[in-house]
Design a protein around this motif. Structure first.
Motif, short mmCIF file in Angstrom:
data_model
loop_
_atom_site.label_atom_id
_atom_site.label_comp_id
_atom_site.label_asym_id
_atom_site.label_seq_id
_atom_site.Cartn_x
_atom_site.Cartn_y
_atom_site.Cartn_z
N GLU A 99 0.84 -1.20 0.00
CA GLU A 99 0.00 0.00 0.00
C GLU A 99 0.87 1.25 0.00
N ILE A 100 1.91 1.25 0.80
CA ILE A 100 2.84 2.38 0.87
C ILE A 100 3.50 2.60 -0.48
N ALA A 101 3.86 1.52 -1.16
CA ALA A 101 4.56 1.60 -2.44
C ALA A 101 3.73 2.28 -3.54
N LYS A 102 2.42 2.42 -3.33
CA LYS A 102 1.56 3.05 -4.33
C LYS A 102 1.73 4.57 -4.39
N ALA A 103 2.39 5.15 -3.40
CA ALA A 103 2.66 6.61 -3.42
C ALA A 103 3.87 6.84 -4.32
N LYS A 104 3.64 6.88 -5.61
CA LYS A 104 4.74 6.91 -6.59
C LYS A 104 5.30 8.31 -6.87
N LYS A 105 4.48 9.34 -6.73
CA LYS A 105 4.99 10.69 -7.00
C LYS A 105 6.08 11.00 -5.98
N PRO A 106 7.21 11.55 -6.41
CA PRO A 106 8.32 11.79 -5.49
C PRO A 106 7.94 12.61 -4.24
N ALA A 107 7.15 13.65 -4.41
CA ALA A 107 6.76 14.48 -3.25
C ALA A 107 5.91 13.67 -2.28
N GLU A 108 5.01 12.84 -2.81
CA GLU A 108 4.16 12.01 -1.96
C GLU A 108 4.98 10.94 -1.24
N ALA A 109 5.88 10.30 -1.98
CA ALA A 109 6.70 9.25 -1.39
C ALA A 109 7.52 9.79 -0.22
N ARG A 110 8.16 10.94 -0.44
CA ARG A 110 8.96 11.54 0.63
C ARG A 110 8.08 11.96 1.81
N ALA A 111 6.91 12.47 1.50
CA ALA A 111 5.99 12.90 2.57
C ALA A 111 5.53 11.71 3.41
N VAL A 112 5.31 10.56 2.78
CA VAL A 112 4.91 9.36 3.53
C VAL A 112 6.01 8.97 4.51
N ILE A 113 7.26 9.00 4.06
CA ILE A 113 8.39 8.68 4.94
C ILE A 113 8.48 9.71 6.06
N GLN A 114 8.30 10.97 5.72
CA GLN A 114 8.36 12.03 6.74
C GLN A 114 7.26 11.85 7.79
N ILE A 115 6.08 11.45 7.36
CA ILE A 115 5.00 11.19 8.31
C ILE A 115 5.38 10.04 9.24
N GLY A 116 6.00 9.02 8.69
CA GLY A 116 6.46 7.91 9.52
C GLY A 116 7.45 8.37 10.58
N ILE A 117 8.34 9.27 10.21
CA ILE A 117 9.33 9.78 11.15
C ILE A 117 8.66 10.66 12.20
N VAL A 118 7.73 11.49 11.78
CA VAL A 118 7.00 12.35 12.72
C VAL A 118 6.23 11.49 13.72
N ILE A 119 5.52 10.49 13.23
CA ILE A 119 4.75 9.60 14.11
C ILE A 119 5.70 8.84 15.04
N GLY A 120 6.77 8.31 14.48
CA GLY A 120 7.72 7.54 15.28
C GLY A 120 8.38 8.37 16.37
#
Length: 150
Positions: A99-120
């Motif tokens: 499901e995470i891999a479906k965020a293909k646009k570079p800005a979206e992909a980086r934002a998903v990782i950033q959200i993970g870091i913020v939550i973590g």
């Protein structure tokens, strides 16, 4: 600088970067990948206690970037992902990473990782299990983990 201070600074920096991209982060793929990431980080150690579940749900509800989407919809998606992980963590993780891999646009992909870091990092302890699952998400999104100090 103490680890705690660096962690708070990193999470704050990630949130600032996310806010700068808020208007670009409105797709269903971003929404779904973000909720999958939140669940993955919440369950990173293989379990989710009720306090952790509530804390992450609260962060989702109050995160300005995620306010592009209805809070009830986000919470349902988060809970559905958590249920997959708590039913069978290893199988659920495979599904969540897809499901995470479906965020293909570079800005979206980086934002998903950033959200993970913020939550973590929200509890002041971005632990090894949380770092590991965010690193796995980087690989799923074809992003180099070192770009995020992982």
């Amino acid at each position: 600088m103490a680890l705690w201070d660096r962690l708070k600074e990193s999470a704050s920096s990630m949130q600032t970067q996310l806010m700068a991209k808020k208007n670009d982060l409105k797709s269903g793929a971003f929404r779904d990948a973000s909720m999958a990431m939140c669940a993955l980080v919440a369950a990173a150690d293989g379990t989710v206690d009720p306090v952790e579940r509530q804390r992450v749900a609260q962060l989702i509800a109050t995160n300005e970037v995620l306010q592009n989407f209805p809070a009830d919809d986000l919470r349902r998606r988060f809970e559905d992902n958590l249920n997959q992980l708590t039913t069978d963590f290893d199988f659920g993780k495979v599904s969540i990473l897809q499901e995470i891999a479906k965020a293909k646009k570079p800005a979206e992909a980086r934002a998903v990782i950033q959200i993970g870091i913020v939550i973590g990092g929200a509890d002041g302890d971005f632990d090894a299990d949380e770092r590991a699952v965010v690193r796995e998400a980087c690989y799923a999104l074809d992003l180099p983990p070192h770009e995020f100090d992982l």
